[in-house]
Structures are given as C-alpha cells and as structure tokens.
Design a protein around this motif. Sequence first.
Motif, short mmCIF file in Angstrom:
data_model
loop_
_atom_site.label_atom_id
_atom_site.label_comp_id
_atom_site.label_asym_id
_atom_site.label_seq_id
_atom_site.Cartn_x
_atom_site.Cartn_y
_atom_site.Cartn_z
N LEU A 127 5.71 1.09 -12.91
CA LEU A 127 5.81 2.47 -12.35
C LEU A 127 4.44 3.19 -12.17
N ARG A 128 3.59 3.05 -13.45
CA ARG A 128 2.23 3.75 -13.32
C ARG A 128 1.37 2.86 -12.23
N GLN A 129 1.57 1.65 -12.14
CA GLN A 129 0.78 0.97 -11.23
C GLN A 129 1.07 1.53 -9.88
N LEU A 130 2.43 1.66 -9.59
CA LEU A 130 2.86 1.99 -8.35
C LEU A 130 2.36 3.39 -7.77
N GLY A 131 2.38 4.42 -9.05
CA GLY A 131 1.82 5.89 -8.74
C GLY A 131 0.36 5.90 -8.50
N CYS A 132 -0.31 4.98 -9.01
CA CYS A 132 -1.89 4.84 -9.05
C CYS A 132 -1.95 4.40 -7.71
N GLU A 133 -1.38 3.06 -7.32
CA GLU A 133 -2.05 2.39 -5.84
C GLU A 133 -1.57 3.39 -4.48
N ALA A 134 -0.69 4.06 -4.69
CA ALA A 134 -0.16 4.99 -3.44
C ALA A 134 -0.60 6.34 -3.76
N GLU A 135 -1.59 6.70 -4.68
CA GLU A 135 -1.99 8.22 -4.91
C GLU A 135 -0.76 9.18 -4.95
N ARG A 136 0.27 8.76 -5.51
CA ARG A 136 1.44 9.58 -5.59
C ARG A 136 1.24 11.05 -6.07
N GLN A 137 1.95 12.16 -5.41
CA GLN A 137 1.63 13.53 -6.11
C GLN A 137 2.53 13.71 -7.14
N VAL A 138 3.81 13.18 -7.16
CA VAL A 138 4.68 13.54 -8.24
C VAL A 138 5.87 12.49 -8.11
N GLU A 173 6.98 20.52 1.11
CA GLU A 173 5.27 19.80 1.72
C GLU A 173 5.22 18.65 0.91
N LEU A 174 5.63 18.24 0.05
CA LEU A 174 5.31 16.98 -0.91
C LEU A 174 5.31 15.86 0.13
N ASP A 175 4.19 15.19 0.31
CA ASP A 175 4.60 13.96 1.24
C ASP A 175 4.03 12.70 0.50
N ARG A 176 3.86 12.67 -0.57
CA ARG A 176 3.46 11.15 -1.26
C ARG A 176 4.47 11.36 -2.67
N VAL A 177 5.69 11.00 -2.69
CA VAL A 177 6.45 11.34 -3.92
C VAL A 177 6.93 9.66 -4.28
N LEU A 178 7.09 9.57 -5.43
CA LEU A 178 7.64 8.46 -6.00
C LEU A 178 9.20 8.92 -6.68
N PRO A 179 10.23 8.55 -5.75
CA PRO A 179 11.69 8.83 -6.43
C PRO A 179 11.91 7.77 -7.53
N MET A 187 19.40 11.55 -2.89
CA MET A 187 18.20 11.91 -3.30
C MET A 187 16.95 11.36 -2.24
N THR A 188 16.98 9.92 -1.94
CA THR A 188 16.00 9.13 -1.25
C THR A 188 16.13 9.73 0.10
N ALA A 189 17.39 9.63 0.48
CA ALA A 189 18.02 10.05 2.15
C ALA A 189 17.19 11.26 2.36
#
Length: 219
Positions: A127-138, A173-179, A187-189
């Motif tokens: 999960l941490r790798q996913l967040g870093c690779e896609a520059e997730r906001q939250v 306005e969040l456009d880079r989230v990791l659900p 929620m994902t919908a």
Amino acid sequence: MAQRTRSSSAEVAIQWWPLLQGQAAAGPWPLLVVVHGHGGGAVPAVLQCLLDELAQARGAAVWVQALTAEPVELPPRQKLLLVPLLLTPGSHVRVDVPAIRQRLRGLGHQVMALPFLGAWQPWLQHLRQLGCEAERQVVVHHPLRPGIADRYLHVLSQELGLPLRSADTCDAELDRVLPLALAPNRMTAHLSAQQEGGLALLEQPATRQFLFELLLDLP
C-alpha cells in the motif's frame, strides 16, 4: 487442478508466516476466506475471480464466507486456514471473525485463524508503494467508530506516510486518492464519478497479482 508453483513473494512469506512454517509439508490447506460481501451475500466479481484462480493454483478448496451471507456449509472435519480479507480492525474483525472460528470448531473442524489482511506487513508495504508511485494525496476509508479501529488508522497513516480521511468527509476536489477498499463498493463508485478508471485495490493489476501471490504462499 493446476500444479501449485511458488510465487515471487515466496522468500518473504517464509519470514512473515513463522507460525505456519511447520504446516507446509502436509500439503496445501483448504482456505475459508472471509469478505465483507454485498447485499444478499453477493461476492464482488473481481474478488470471486481471484479466489477461483487461487483454488486452481493451490490445488485445494477455497471457500468464501461473505459476512452478508448465511454460514457456508463445509464437508465434515476440515482442516482450514481462516483468512479474513478485511482491511481494518472494526467489529467484523473483532466480533464476527472470532464467532466464525468458534462456530467452525464447534462443528468439528480444525481451524487456524490468520490476522486480518490490514495487519499483514507485506500488504502494508505494498500500500505504501502504491501511494508513492501514484503521488496519492490521501487514503480514503469508510467511516469507522472511535476506538481500536480509529487508533489503527492513525498507525496506518504513519506507516503509509499519507493522511487518512473518512469517506463522509472527503473533499470533492481531491483527485488522487487511494481508497481503502479491496473490491468496488459505494465508496469507490462515488470517488470514481470524480476520476477515471476503477479505484478499488483489486481493480489494479499489480495489487491483484500481489494479493494472489500472498495467498498462494500460504501453507
């Protein structure tokens, strides 16, 4: 059944399942996988497909217990690994999973219960790798009650290096989230309406393959 092969995470699995090492020689255990499920006991197709492929690769049964369904009927006197594919230690993990284990043992099954998926260190690293690779906001999670689950989210935020936010307070306005959701849900919908593509974790090919390998490496 297809012959079981070791996955790329095999060396890691030997380290992070020390209590299970002595069980591998007896051959693959049948799995009873616990999932949230949808209304009426439905299991999301993306998850059911993964588990069907897993059963073939392991050469052993993989049963699915949706928490929204009636108890699964099993053949008598099974030797089972109980695998909660749940991401946070809410009431499902703390109440429902122990109740399932107790019921199965009462029916004469041999049951070894694993921790919930959100506590597996390789999963957290992924999960941490996913967040870093896609520059997730939250990281967005479904609403949870204060207490154990709430404290877990604080630790998870530190582990992932990202803030966590409840879906009911998520800014539009969040456009880079990791659900924090394995399979598509409400929620994902809602979030997908603001972004393109599937957002559930198992809709990401790399995450699907990673989870498949983790489960394949179980005894």
